[in-house]
Design a protein around this motif. Structure first.
Motif, PDB file in Angstrom:
ATOM      1  N   LEU A  16      46.906  33.036  44.467  1.00  9.96           N
ATOM      2  CA  LEU A  16      47.949  32.022  44.321  1.00  9.96           C
ATOM      3  C   LEU A  16      49.136  32.676  43.624  1.00  9.96           C
ATOM      4  O   LEU A  16      49.070  33.027  42.444  1.00  9.96           O
ATOM      5  N   LYS A  17      50.245  32.867  44.373  1.00  7.76           N
ATOM      6  CA  LYS A  17      51.480  33.381  43.797  1.00  7.76           C
ATOM      7  C   LYS A  17      52.383  32.191  43.481  1.00  7.76           C
ATOM      8  O   LYS A  17      52.382  31.197  44.218  1.00  7.76           O
TER       9      LYS A  17
ATOM     10  N   LEU B 129      50.798  35.374  39.219  1.00  5.50           N
ATOM     11  CA  LEU B 129      49.837  35.571  40.301  1.00  5.50           C
ATOM     12  C   LEU B 129      48.433  35.352  39.772  1.00  5.50           C
ATOM     13  O   LEU B 129      48.068  35.877  38.712  1.00  5.50           O
ATOM     14  N   VAL B 130      47.675  34.556  40.518  1.00  5.49           N
ATOM     15  CA  VAL B 130      46.237  34.446  40.284  1.00  5.49           C
ATOM     16  C   VAL B 130      45.563  35.143  41.459  1.00  5.49           C
ATOM     17  O   VAL B 130      45.829  34.798  42.614  1.00  5.49           O
ATOM     18  N   GLU B 131      44.726  36.114  41.182  1.00  6.31           N
ATOM     19  CA  GLU B 131      44.066  36.839  42.264  1.00  6.31           C
ATOM     20  C   GLU B 131      42.551  36.844  42.088  1.00  6.31           C
ATOM     21  O   GLU B 131      42.042  36.550  41.016  1.00  6.31           O
ATOM     22  N   ARG B 132      41.872  37.144  43.179  1.00  2.00           N
ATOM     23  CA  ARG B 132      40.409  37.148  43.243  1.00  2.00           C
ATOM     24  C   ARG B 132      39.834  35.801  42.849  1.00  2.00           C
ATOM     25  O   ARG B 132      38.813  35.713  42.139  1.00  2.00           O
ATOM     26  N   ILE B 133      40.459  34.722  43.348  1.00  2.64           N
ATOM     27  CA  ILE B 133      39.951  33.372  43.107  1.00  2.64           C
ATOM     28  C   ILE B 133      38.562  33.243  43.741  1.00  2.64           C
ATOM     29  O   ILE B 133      38.328  33.679  44.862  1.00  2.64           O
ATOM     30  N   GLY B 134      37.647  32.635  43.003  1.00  6.54           N
ATOM     31  CA  GLY B 134      36.287  32.475  43.498  1.00  6.54           C
ATOM     32  C   GLY B 134      35.354  33.591  43.088  1.00  6.54           C
ATOM     33  O   GLY B 134      34.155  33.559  43.411  1.00  6.54           O
ATOM     34  N   GLU B 135      35.867  34.588  42.369  1.00  5.09           N
ATOM     35  CA  GLU B 135      35.049  35.705  41.913  1.00  5.09           C
ATOM     36  C   GLU B 135      34.920  35.676  40.390  1.00  5.09           C
ATOM     37  O   GLU B 135      35.684  35.002  39.692  1.00  5.09           O
ATOM     38  N   GLN B 136      33.960  36.436  39.896  1.00  3.94           N
ATOM     39  CA  GLN B 136      33.781  36.537  38.449  1.00  3.94           C
ATOM     40  C   GLN B 136      34.902  37.344  37.802  1.00  3.94           C
ATOM     41  O   GLN B 136      35.138  37.242  36.601  1.00  3.94           O
ATOM     42  N   THR B 137      35.587  38.149  38.627  1.00  2.00           N
ATOM     43  CA  THR B 137      36.633  39.048  38.105  1.00  2.00           C
ATOM     44  C   THR B 137      38.038  38.525  38.376  1.00  2.00           C
ATOM     45  O   THR B 137      38.972  39.300  38.554  1.00  2.00           O
ATOM     46  N   SER B 138      38.196  37.208  38.426  1.00  2.02           N
ATOM     47  CA  SER B 138      39.517  36.624  38.657  1.00  2.02           C
ATOM     48  C   SER B 138      40.488  37.062  37.569  1.00  2.02           C
ATOM     49  O   SER B 138      40.092  37.335  36.422  1.00  2.02           O
ATOM     50  N   ARG B 139      41.768  37.114  37.941  1.00  2.00           N
ATOM     51  CA  ARG B 139      42.795  37.504  36.971  1.00  2.00           C
ATOM     52  C   ARG B 139      44.045  36.656  37.170  1.00  2.00           C
ATOM     53  O   ARG B 139      44.466  36.421  38.300  1.00  2.00           O
ATOM     54  N   LEU B 140      44.635  36.208  36.070  1.00  2.00           N
ATOM     55  CA  LEU B 140      45.911  35.500  36.082  1.00  2.00           C
ATOM     56  C   LEU B 140      46.913  36.324  35.299  1.00  2.00           C
ATOM     57  O   LEU B 140      46.660  36.690  34.152  1.00  2.00           O
TER      58      LEU B 140
ATOM     59  N   ASP C  58      41.909  24.795  42.842  1.00  2.00           N
ATOM     60  CA  ASP C  58      42.153  23.709  41.896  1.00  2.00           C
ATOM     61  C   ASP C  58      42.154  24.253  40.475  1.00  2.00           C
ATOM     62  O   ASP C  58      43.067  23.976  39.681  1.00  2.00           O
ATOM     63  N   ALA C  59      41.146  25.073  40.152  1.00  2.00           N
ATOM     64  CA  ALA C  59      41.086  25.679  38.826  1.00  2.00           C
ATOM     65  C   ALA C  59      42.239  26.650  38.611  1.00  2.00           C
ATOM     66  O   ALA C  59      42.790  26.756  37.505  1.00  2.00           O
ATOM     67  N   ALA C  60      42.641  27.358  39.677  1.00  2.00           N
ATOM     68  CA  ALA C  60      43.748  28.314  39.559  1.00  2.00           C
ATOM     69  C   ALA C  60      45.047  27.604  39.216  1.00  2.00           C
ATOM     70  O   ALA C  60      45.788  28.035  38.318  1.00  2.00           O
ATOM     71  N   LEU C  61      45.344  26.510  39.929  1.00  2.00           N
ATOM     72  CA  LEU C  61      46.602  25.804  39.668  1.00  2.00           C
ATOM     73  C   LEU C  61      46.587  25.139  38.300  1.00  2.00           C
ATOM     74  O   LEU C  61      47.614  25.086  37.613  1.00  2.00           O
ATOM     75  N   LYS C  62      45.430  24.664  37.879  1.00  2.00           N
ATOM     76  CA  LYS C  62      45.335  24.094  36.533  1.00  2.00           C
ATOM     77  C   LYS C  62      45.582  25.164  35.474  1.00  2.00           C
ATOM     78  O   LYS C  62      46.229  24.906  34.447  1.00  2.00           O
TER      79      LYS C  62
ATOM     80  N   THR D  85      44.963  24.495  51.311  1.00  2.00           N
ATOM     81  CA  THR D  85      44.243  24.374  50.040  1.00  2.00           C
ATOM     82  C   THR D  85      45.224  24.228  48.882  1.00  2.00           C
ATOM     83  O   THR D  85      45.045  23.378  48.000  1.00  2.00           O
ATOM     84  N   GLY D  86      46.279  25.039  48.887  1.00  2.00           N
ATOM     85  CA  GLY D  86      47.285  24.943  47.839  1.00  2.00           C
ATOM     86  C   GLY D  86      48.009  23.610  47.863  1.00  2.00           C
ATOM     87  O   GLY D  86      48.294  23.019  46.810  1.00  2.00           O
ATOM     88  N   ILE D  87      48.295  23.123  49.064  1.00  2.00           N
ATOM     89  CA  ILE D  87      48.978  21.832  49.200  1.00  2.00           C
ATOM     90  C   ILE D  87      48.118  20.708  48.643  1.00  2.00           C
ATOM     91  O   ILE D  87      48.591  19.863  47.856  1.00  2.00           O
ATOM     92  N   ARG D  88      46.861  20.673  49.039  1.00  2.00           N
ATOM     93  CA  ARG D  88      45.970  19.592  48.589  1.00  2.00           C
ATOM     94  C   ARG D  88      45.770  19.642  47.074  1.00  2.00           C
ATOM     95  O   ARG D  88      45.742  18.597  46.410  1.00  2.00           O
ATOM     96  N   THR D  89      45.642  20.837  46.537  1.00  2.00           N
ATOM     97  CA  THR D  89      45.455  20.975  45.096  1.00  2.00           C
ATOM     98  C   THR D  89      46.676  20.479  44.338  1.00  2.00           C
ATOM     99  O   THR D  89      46.566  19.726  43.359  1.00  2.00           O
ATOM    100  N   ALA D  90      47.861  20.876  44.782  1.00  2.00           N
ATOM    101  CA  ALA D  90      49.090  20.460  44.112  1.00  2.00           C
ATOM    102  C   ALA D  90      49.327  18.956  44.233  1.00  2.00           C
ATOM    103  O   ALA D  90      49.782  18.311  43.277  1.00  2.00           O
TER     104      ALA D  90
END
Length: 403
Positions: free
Chosen positions: A16-17, A33-44, A66-70, A132-137
């Motif tokens: 998510l950029k 940028l949030v990358e590797r969403i859904g992984e244990q190694t996610s990064r924001l 959803d967690a990324a946008l929050k 997915t981004g649209i629905r989350t927002a």
């Protein structure tokens, strides 16, 4: 008080950029940028641009968009720029494929979402992630206007002679097969910025735009309107790219299936992920390819020559389509930074009025600039693209007057 901020979201399958802009002066207040969403190694990674503070990074599992946008909303709130701010006018979403139905930025409602869903078969890698981004927002801010800005929209002005493939139109229409084009927000922004660089109005200028990144596309823009572009039904057609083959005899696919025994999925992976520069020499980074060329690497040299040969063919073709050309504009990562690519792409085209000045071409910068000699009949320009600003501008133009 009039709300003037626009949050731009670009949702990928696992990323998510985002950028937050103030449309009073098009300034950037925050980006990340949030990358590797859904992984244990996610990064924001979040950068508070308005305050000039240092970038903040957080590692740890981020389960879904959803967690990324929050998490993004929380970072913005730390800077006093939260999603609940009354200054936020809208959220603008990049949507890759809008088909022929969406020709301009569109306020999102359930009907729009349904149409974007119907286009998934022609954009299976991109539209689901965009949705997915649209629905989350929308779930987080159901009261806020959400706008879809489509990569394909700028190219919907192509005449049927450019947009149609030479196959049975009944079959084509049934399966939505036609040339849509992509990178439209970049081509729109760069063509206008090039006209401004020349001190002329967009409607008075013919421009060939070369968007050269890992994905690459060309467009012929006459008077501010796209009349041809290199990508087609999908982003696979056209120029040689980082990992995509670009133009290919369709019979190669039949041959690989019948003689090579490859499945459709295997061929899809080959052409989209293991071809282009990477397939030719094992690298898709132009900087590394140039380093290898300087060391005498023949595979890298051949890959570069194939890349430039295809690029030069499109410049010539679009010159013919437009009839007269005022500028050729290079943009995106390779186009903006690889001086050898620009030099090689126009070498030998002096008869068309194209040339680069070696000293000007060698200068690097983040501002639009002319790199051709003053005597050149056609300007060769380097114009940094700004897709986020283009999305924000289109979004605010649609909803800003009502906020």
């Amino acid at each position: 008080m009039t709300a003037t901020r626009v949050l731009v979201l670009n949702s990928g399958s696992s990323s998510l950029k985002y950028q937050l802009l103030d449309m009073r002066d098009s300034s950037r207040l925050a980006a990340g940028l949030v990358e590797r969403i859904g992984e244990q190694t996610s990064r924001l990674k979040h950068t508070p641009l308005a305050s000039g503070g240092d970038a903040r990074e957080a590692d740890g599992p981020i389960a879904d968009h959803d967690a990324a946008l929050k998490a993004v909303a929380q970072e913005l709130s730390r800077d006093g720029l939260g999603l609940d701010s009354p200054d936020l006018a809208a959220i603008g979403h990049r949507v890759v494929h809008g088909g022929m139905f969406f020709t301009e930025p569109t306020v999102i409602d359930d009907a729009v979402i349904a149409e974007i869903e119907r286009l998934i078969p022609v954009a299976p890698l991109h539209n689901p992630a965009n949705l997915t981004g649209i629905r989350t927002a929308r779930a987080l801010r159901p009261d806020l206007p959400q706008v879809a800005v489509f990569d394909t929209a700028f190219h919907t002005t192509m005449p049927e002679s450019a947009a149609r493939y030479a196959i049975d139109p009944r079959i084509a229409d049934r399966h939505r097969i036609r040339r849509y084009g992509f990178h439209g927000t970049s081509h729109a922004y760069v063509s206008r910025a090039t006209a401004a660089l020349l001190g002329r109005a967009p409607e008075d200028v013919n421009v060939i735009v070369l968007h050269l990144g890992n994905g690459a596309s060309a467009s012929a823009v006459r008077g501010g309107r796209c009349v041809d572009t290199s990508m087609g039904l999908t982003p696979l057609e056209g120029l040689v790219m980082g990992t995509r083959s670009g133009d290919l005899d369709p019979a190669v696919i039949f041959h690989l299936a019948r003689v090579g025994g490859m499945s459709m999925d295997e061929i899809d992976t080959l052409l989209n992920k293991r071809s282009g520069l990477f397939g030719l020499c094992g690298d898709n980074d132009m900087r590394e390819i140039r380093r290898r060329i300087d060391e005498g690497d023949e595979a890298a040299a051949l890959a570069f020559d194939i890349y430039v040969h295809r690029l030069k063919k499109y410049i010539g073709a679009y010159y013919a389509v437009l009839g007269t050309v005022d500028a050729v504009a290079f943009t995106a990562g390779v186009g903006e930074n690889a001086a050898p690519v620009r030099e090689a792409a126009v070498a030998g085209l002096e008869g068309l009025g194209l040339a680069v000045d070696p000293e000007r071409n060698a200068v690097r910068g983040d501002r639009p600039r002319i790199v051709s000699p003053d005597s050149a009949r056609v300007a060769v320009a380097v114009v940094p693209t700004d897709e986020e600003l283009e999305i924000a501008t289109q979004t605010y133009a649609l909803v800003g007057k009502n906020t």
